[in-house]
Design a protein around this motif. Sequence first.
Motif, short mmCIF file in Angstrom:
data_model
loop_
_atom_site.label_atom_id
_atom_site.label_comp_id
_atom_site.label_asym_id
_atom_site.label_seq_id
_atom_site.Cartn_x
_atom_site.Cartn_y
_atom_site.Cartn_z
N ALA A 1 -19.39 -16.10 -82.28
CA ALA A 1 -19.71 -15.33 -81.07
C ALA A 1 -20.48 -16.21 -80.08
CB ALA A 1 -20.53 -14.09 -81.43
N ALA B 1 -15.48 -25.47 -82.35
CA ALA B 1 -14.61 -24.29 -82.45
C ALA B 1 -13.61 -24.34 -83.60
CB ALA B 1 -13.89 -24.07 -81.12
N VAL C 1 -21.43 -11.37 -78.95
CA VAL C 1 -21.19 -12.17 -77.73
C VAL C 1 -22.06 -11.66 -76.59
CG1 VAL C 1 -19.49 -12.72 -75.96
CG2 VAL C 1 -18.84 -12.84 -78.37
N SER D 1 -17.93 -8.52 -80.46
CA SER D 1 -18.18 -8.18 -79.06
C SER D 1 -19.66 -7.97 -78.80
CB SER D 1 -17.39 -6.93 -78.68
OG SER D 1 -15.99 -7.11 -78.87
N PHE E 1 -17.64 -18.50 -72.11
CA PHE E 1 -17.69 -17.47 -71.06
C PHE E 1 -18.68 -17.85 -69.96
CE2 PHE E 1 -19.47 -13.63 -69.18
CZ PHE E 1 -18.32 -12.95 -68.80
N ILE F 1 -17.97 -18.35 -78.26
CA ILE F 1 -17.28 -17.55 -77.23
C ILE F 1 -18.19 -17.37 -76.03
CG2 ILE F 1 -16.30 -15.29 -76.71
CD1 ILE F 1 -15.51 -15.12 -79.69
#
Length: 431
Positions: A297, A322, A408, A405, A304, A300
């Motif tokens: 997370a 990654a 993150v 989610s 972002f 990610i």
Amino acid sequence: MNNPFMQKFIEIAGRIGSQRHLVAIRDGFVAIMPLIIVGSLAVLINNFPPFGKFDLVHILNGIFGEGNWQQVGGSIWNGTFAVIGLLIAFSIAYNLAKSYEVDGLSAGLISGAAYIMLVPWTKDGGLDVAWLGTQGLFIAIILAIVLTELFRVLVKSKFTIKMPEGVPDGVARSFVALIPAVLILILVGLFQACMGVFAGTSIFEIVFNGIQKPLQGLGNTLPAAMIVAFANHFLWFFGLHGTNIIGSVIEPIYLPLIEENAKLFADGMSAFNVPYVVTKPFFDAFVYMGGSGTTIALLIAVFFVIRREKNHPYREVAKLSAPAGLFNINEPVIFGLPIVLNPVFLIPFIFIPVVLTVISYFALATGLVPKTVAILPWTTPPILSGYLVTGGSWRGILLQVINLSIAVLIYIPFVSAGVRALKQRMMEKAS
């Protein structure tokens, strides 16, 4: 870090992590982990969910006959999970003896033989197989440590037979271990006789009912799960391998829980109805996604937040980390970003796993998601692991997606803060 209390804490935690007996327990469980995974996957295949015309069970029944192919999985179970106590008795003794530089094979064989001696017998003259499995884990650990210590003392004393030079090493080692083995097994036999006369029961039942069962009940609670998640990551933040340090303590507690879930699942019980919520796969699949700290997370979040600066240090580390992160290997990001001793990531790294533990616990405990019924290799990628550990349920995947989610979203502001702090340091350095 100059605080004397923190320095003392790191020193003590480091000593615990390298303590000989805890390391032997950890390595003993690690050594048999392939067998545990194979046994778990055998149960999973025997109870794989249907997929219409691609139903695996239907296809195999058509090839081998109704239920015949499932005998293979049952045999694998009997050779792995069903005798895990005996395997652990050997494995821990072997690793502990090797750490003392004495004959590990002899120590492991003596420990295994003593374990068999203590297992209760059934009325028809057979070993009670219930105590060969996870119900005997605590006895296996205690026995392996105590007997190996005694074996070490005897081997390094004069109670050995020394063979002349020229005798093959294997023969010489056997004679060195002969007298210690005789003395140890006689002591175990006398102990077993005393238990039958004075206690009227086996040491297995006493330890299981007095120690192992209460600890397993405690381990299945939310507060215990939160403590495990917190302690693991608190140690990791200081560069100490939290998983290894606490692994030797939690493995004997959580392994029997997943074994019981898997056994009931193999007997036809739904994954929703198996008894235990908190197991080792519970943490691996729903909390440690990408590795400790749910760092997949974090990767990610880095991609972002940093979308324009292609050569930003954070982004470079994330790109390199990654591929390994997809398989839950996160040392590159932990030491490369870094997370260790980085105050910017202290809060999310430690508390995101605790938050995900709470969410996952309630999801499984309330029946929204099936409980875990299989152990997988720890490198199994997220999404696939969520599907398999829940017995082949899409709800396991959904819980992983929700957890990722949330993780993150929590990581994003801290990544932004880290980017600003790094930029400020670079500007100060340039000026």
